[in-house]
Each structure stands twice: as structure tokens, then as C-alpha cells.
Design a protein around this motif. Structure first.
Motif, PDB file in Angstrom:
ATOM      1  N   GLY A  15      67.282 -95.628  -8.332  1.00 38.17           N
ATOM      2  CA  GLY A  15      66.904 -96.208  -7.017  1.00 38.17           C
ATOM      3  C   GLY A  15      65.642 -95.725  -6.164  1.00 38.17           C
ATOM      4  N   ILE A  16      65.360 -95.257  -6.353  1.00 39.12           N
ATOM      5  CA  ILE A  16      64.050 -94.676  -5.190  1.00 39.12           C
ATOM      6  C   ILE A  16      63.436 -96.014  -5.877  1.00 39.12           C
ATOM      7  N   GLY A  17      62.862 -96.480  -7.620  1.00 33.73           N
ATOM      8  CA  GLY A  17      61.783 -97.554  -7.508  1.00 33.73           C
ATOM      9  C   GLY A  17      62.712 -98.552  -6.834  1.00 33.73           C
ATOM     10  N   THR A  18      64.346 -99.320  -6.953  1.00 35.04           N
ATOM     11  CA  THR A  18      64.320-100.005  -6.043  1.00 35.04           C
ATOM     12  C   THR A  18      64.290 -99.850  -4.442  1.00 35.04           C
ATOM     13  N   LEU A  19      63.520 -99.281  -4.137  1.00 34.28           N
ATOM     14  CA  LEU A  19      63.433 -98.843  -2.817  1.00 34.28           C
ATOM     15  C   LEU A  19      62.337 -99.101  -2.559  1.00 34.28           C
ATOM     16  N   ILE A  20      61.423 -98.333  -3.515  1.00 33.36           N
ATOM     17  CA  ILE A  20      59.800 -98.797  -3.400  1.00 33.36           C
ATOM     18  C   ILE A  20      59.425-100.177  -3.490  1.00 33.36           C
ATOM     19  N   VAL A  21      60.234-100.440  -4.476  1.00 31.66           N
ATOM     20  CA  VAL A  21      60.360-102.293  -4.272  1.00 31.66           C
ATOM     21  C   VAL A  21      60.566-103.108  -2.883  1.00 31.66           C
ATOM     22  N   PHE A  22      61.637-102.242  -3.032  1.00 26.80           N
ATOM     23  CA  PHE A  22      62.066-103.267  -1.374  1.00 26.80           C
ATOM     24  C   PHE A  22      61.252-102.593   0.041  1.00 26.80           C
ATOM     25  N   VAL A  26      59.644-106.051   1.710  1.00 25.49           N
ATOM     26  CA  VAL A  26      59.849-106.129   3.119  1.00 25.49           C
ATOM     27  C   VAL A  26      57.936-105.459   3.873  1.00 25.49           C
ATOM     28  N   LEU A  27      57.120-105.410   3.671  1.00 22.60           N
ATOM     29  CA  LEU A  27      56.208-104.932   3.542  1.00 22.60           C
ATOM     30  C   LEU A  27      55.166-106.646   3.795  1.00 22.60           C
ATOM     31  N   VAL A  28      55.283-106.590   2.761  1.00 23.31           N
ATOM     32  CA  VAL A  28      54.741-108.039   2.084  1.00 23.31           C
ATOM     33  C   VAL A  28      55.624-109.352   3.705  1.00 23.31           C
ATOM     34  N   ALA A  29      56.699-109.762   3.406  1.00 22.18           N
ATOM     35  CA  ALA A  29      57.335-109.913   4.279  1.00 22.18           C
ATOM     36  C   ALA A  29      56.984-109.844   5.375  1.00 22.18           C
ATOM     37  N   ALA A  30      57.052-108.724   6.531  1.00 16.49           N
ATOM     38  CA  ALA A  30      55.975-108.777   7.478  1.00 16.49           C
ATOM     39  C   ALA A  30      54.641-109.015   8.107  1.00 16.49           C
ATOM     40  N   ALA A  32      53.334-111.253   5.801  1.00 14.05           N
ATOM     41  CA  ALA A  32      53.692-112.801   6.300  1.00 14.05           C
ATOM     42  C   ALA A  32      53.611-113.356   7.949  1.00 14.05           C
ATOM     43  N   ALA A  33      54.697-113.475   7.934  1.00  8.44           N
ATOM     44  CA  ALA A  33      56.169-113.634   8.997  1.00  8.44           C
ATOM     45  C   ALA A  33      55.239-113.672  10.404  1.00  8.44           C
ATOM     46  N   GLY A  34      53.684-112.240   9.976  1.00  6.83           N
ATOM     47  CA  GLY A  34      52.895-112.408  11.572  1.00  6.83           C
ATOM     48  C   GLY A  34      51.748-113.148  11.240  1.00  6.83           C
ATOM     49  N   VAL A  35      51.244-113.697  10.002  1.00  8.64           N
ATOM     50  CA  VAL A  35      50.373-114.900   9.873  1.00  8.64           C
ATOM     51  C   VAL A  35      50.998-116.160   9.785  1.00  8.64           C
ATOM     52  N   LEU A  36      52.415-116.353   9.577  1.00  8.98           N
ATOM     53  CA  LEU A  36      52.471-117.776  10.288  1.00  8.98           C
ATOM     54  C   LEU A  36      52.515-118.109  11.470  1.00  8.98           C
ATOM     55  N   ILE A  37      53.314-117.031  12.533  1.00  9.59           N
ATOM     56  CA  ILE A  37      53.245-116.695  14.190  1.00  9.59           C
ATOM     57  C   ILE A  37      52.316-116.982  14.319  1.00  9.59           C
ATOM     58  N   ASN A  38      50.939-116.061  13.926  1.00 13.19           N
ATOM     59  CA  ASN A  38      49.373-116.715  14.621  1.00 13.19           C
ATOM     60  C   ASN A  38      49.345-118.088  14.106  1.00 13.19           C
ATOM     61  N   THR A  39      49.124-118.232  13.073  1.00 13.90           N
ATOM     62  CA  THR A  39      49.499-119.816  12.723  1.00 13.90           C
ATOM     63  C   THR A  39      49.469-121.007  13.983  1.00 13.90           C
ATOM     64  N   ALA A  40      51.083-120.266  14.029  1.00 17.49           N
ATOM     65  CA  ALA A  40      52.087-121.148  14.805  1.00 17.49           C
ATOM     66  C   ALA A  40      51.249-121.211  16.261  1.00 17.49           C
ATOM     67  N   GLY A  41      50.836-120.567  16.769  1.00 19.57           N
ATOM     68  CA  GLY A  41      50.637-120.388  17.874  1.00 19.57           C
ATOM     69  C   GLY A  41      49.400-120.995  17.734  1.00 19.57           C
ATOM     70  N   PHE A  42      48.245-120.936  17.022  1.00 21.82           N
ATOM     71  CA  PHE A  42      47.324-121.489  16.974  1.00 21.82           C
ATOM     72  C   PHE A  42      47.562-123.155  17.196  1.00 21.82           C
ATOM     73  N   LEU A  43      48.463-123.284  16.149  1.00 23.08           N
ATOM     74  CA  LEU A  43      48.899-124.656  16.454  1.00 23.08           C
ATOM     75  C   LEU A  43      48.822-125.652  17.206  1.00 23.08           C
ATOM     76  N   GLN A  44      50.026-124.443  18.205  1.00 22.01           N
ATOM     77  CA  GLN A  44      50.252-125.122  18.892  1.00 22.01           C
ATOM     78  C   GLN A  44      49.477-125.109  20.098  1.00 22.01           C
ATOM     79  N   SER A  45      48.228-124.065  20.524  1.00 21.37           N
ATOM     80  CA  SER A  45      47.691-124.463  21.637  1.00 21.37           C
ATOM     81  C   SER A  45      46.992-125.157  21.047  1.00 21.37           C
ATOM     82  N   SER A  46      45.885-125.391  20.297  1.00 21.93           N
ATOM     83  CA  SER A  46      44.710-126.908  19.804  1.00 21.93           C
ATOM     84  C   SER A  46      46.361-127.752  20.145  1.00 21.93           C
TER      85      SER A  46
END
Length: 199
Positions: A15-22, A26-30, A32-46
Motif C-alpha cells: 500500500g505504501i509503495g502504491t501510494l508513492i507511485v500514485f 500526480v506530480l508528473v501530471a500536474a 505536464a498540465a502546467g506546461v500545457l497551460i503555459n503553452t496554450a496561453g502563449f499560442l493564444q497570445s501569438s
């Protein structure tokens, strides 16, 4: 001597191993989501900036109202072009306009007479006179009701040369935003006895 691990302890470790992986996922997804949002904002302004520039290139142009010529003997020695804003155009400063003149004696680049000789490689200059300008903004067209006259002195040391009877000219007026207005005119076949002509 021997230590036995119970099923409960094994489940806890899994359970602890699964929690660490989870948490790592979540951190990797967060991130990636930040990078995508920044890229989308840059593309929109361009895209917005590109759209505004493209719109200016189409709409911020001049519209010819009238073109006349001053007759001296058997030639036209001065061309007057009355201009206004085209429909939907923003402010147009005629000091930043470049005119490409294609006539019978060659091709010339003509700029506003406020542009100094050292600041340009233009062949000649044009002057601007206000005909209708409620807020005295000349040489800036900032109202659809504004009317300014662009005057081109020909010959007598100026380029282009004077225009003879029946000669044709094409000029392209380029504003600072990149919009182009093409104006074509032909000198009448007979200038005898005339002081001015409609071109």
C-alpha cells in the motif's frame, strides 16, 4: 530466530509503495498540465497578435477620393491625390506612408517630405495639405470624415518627370501596417488650353 511477516505487514508495504507511485504520477501530471497551460496561453497570445496584424494589413489602408493634375503648357507638372481612410481602417499617419510610383520614365520610391534625406533612400518626397480635418490631426487620418491631399511635384529637378499627354501612371501607397492601395490614372490626350485636369 525466524521472524515471520504476517499478511497484514505485506499489505501495508504494498500500500505504501502504491501510494508513492500514485503521488509521483500526480506530480508528473500536474507538471505536464502546467506546461500545457503555459503553452496554450502563449499560442493564444501569438495567434491573437498575428490576427490583429493580418487585420491591419487588410483594413488599415487609404482610399482615393479624387486625383487631379496641374497643367503647365503641354505637361502635367503636379499631381494631387485626395485620400481618406478606407472602411474599417484605424489611424493612418501619412508621414509613415511609402509610395511606389511606376510611370513612363521609370519606377520611383516617394516618401513624406518630413522624412530627412539621411533617413531614407527614397527618390523624392510628397507633401500633405489638409482639406477637411476637424481635430487638426494632419498628416494623420483618424476620422472617416478626414480628407488630406497628397501632392507630388514632377520634373524641374524632381523625380518623377513631368507627364505628357496620354501617359499612364500606377502608384501603390503602402501604409506602416503593410496595407496597400493601388491608384491608376491616365493623362488626357489633349492638355491644350487647360490649367487643371481630372486624372
Amino acid at each position: 530466530m525466524f521472524e515471520f511477516i504476517t499478511d497484514e505487514e505485506e499489505r501495508g508495504q504494498v500500500g505504501i509503495g502504491t501510494l508513492i507511485v500514485f503521488i509521483a504520477m500526480v506530480l508528473v501530471a500536474a507538471i505536464a498540465a502546467g506546461v500545457l497551460i503555459n503553452t496554450a496561453g502563449f499560442l493564444q497570445s501569438s495567434a491573437q497578435e498575428t490576427g490583429e496584424q493580418s487585420s491591419s494589413q487588410v483594413s488599415d489602408r487609404l482610399q482615393e477620393v479624387d486625383t487631379t493634375g496641374n497643367v503647365s503648357g503641354s505637361v502635367v507638372d503636379k499631381v494631387n491625390i485626395t485620400v481618406t481612410q478606407a472602411a474599417g481602417a484605424g489611424e493612418i499617419d501619412l508621414r509613415n506612408v511609402t509610395v511606389n510610383w511606376v510611370g513612363p520614365d521609370g519606377t520611383y520610391t516617394i516618401v513624406h517630405d518630413s522624412v530627412g534625406d539621411g533617413a531614407t533612400s527614397a527618390d523624392s518626397n510628397f507633401s500633405v495639405t489638409e482639406l477637411k480635418d476637424a481635430d487638426d490631426s494632419s498628416p494623420v487620418l483618424n476620422d472617416p470624415d478626414d480628407r488630406l491631399k497628397m501632392t507630388f511635384d514632377l520634373g524641374d529637378g524632381n523625380k518623377p518627370d513631368e507627364l505628357g499627354e496620354g501617359e499612364e501612371v500606377t502608384i501603390k501607397v503602402n501604409t506602416m501596417s503593410g496595407a496597400t492601395t493601388t491608384i491608376r490614372f491616365t493623362v488626357p490626350q489633349s492638355l491644350d488650353g487647360k490649367q487643371g485636369v481630372e486624372l
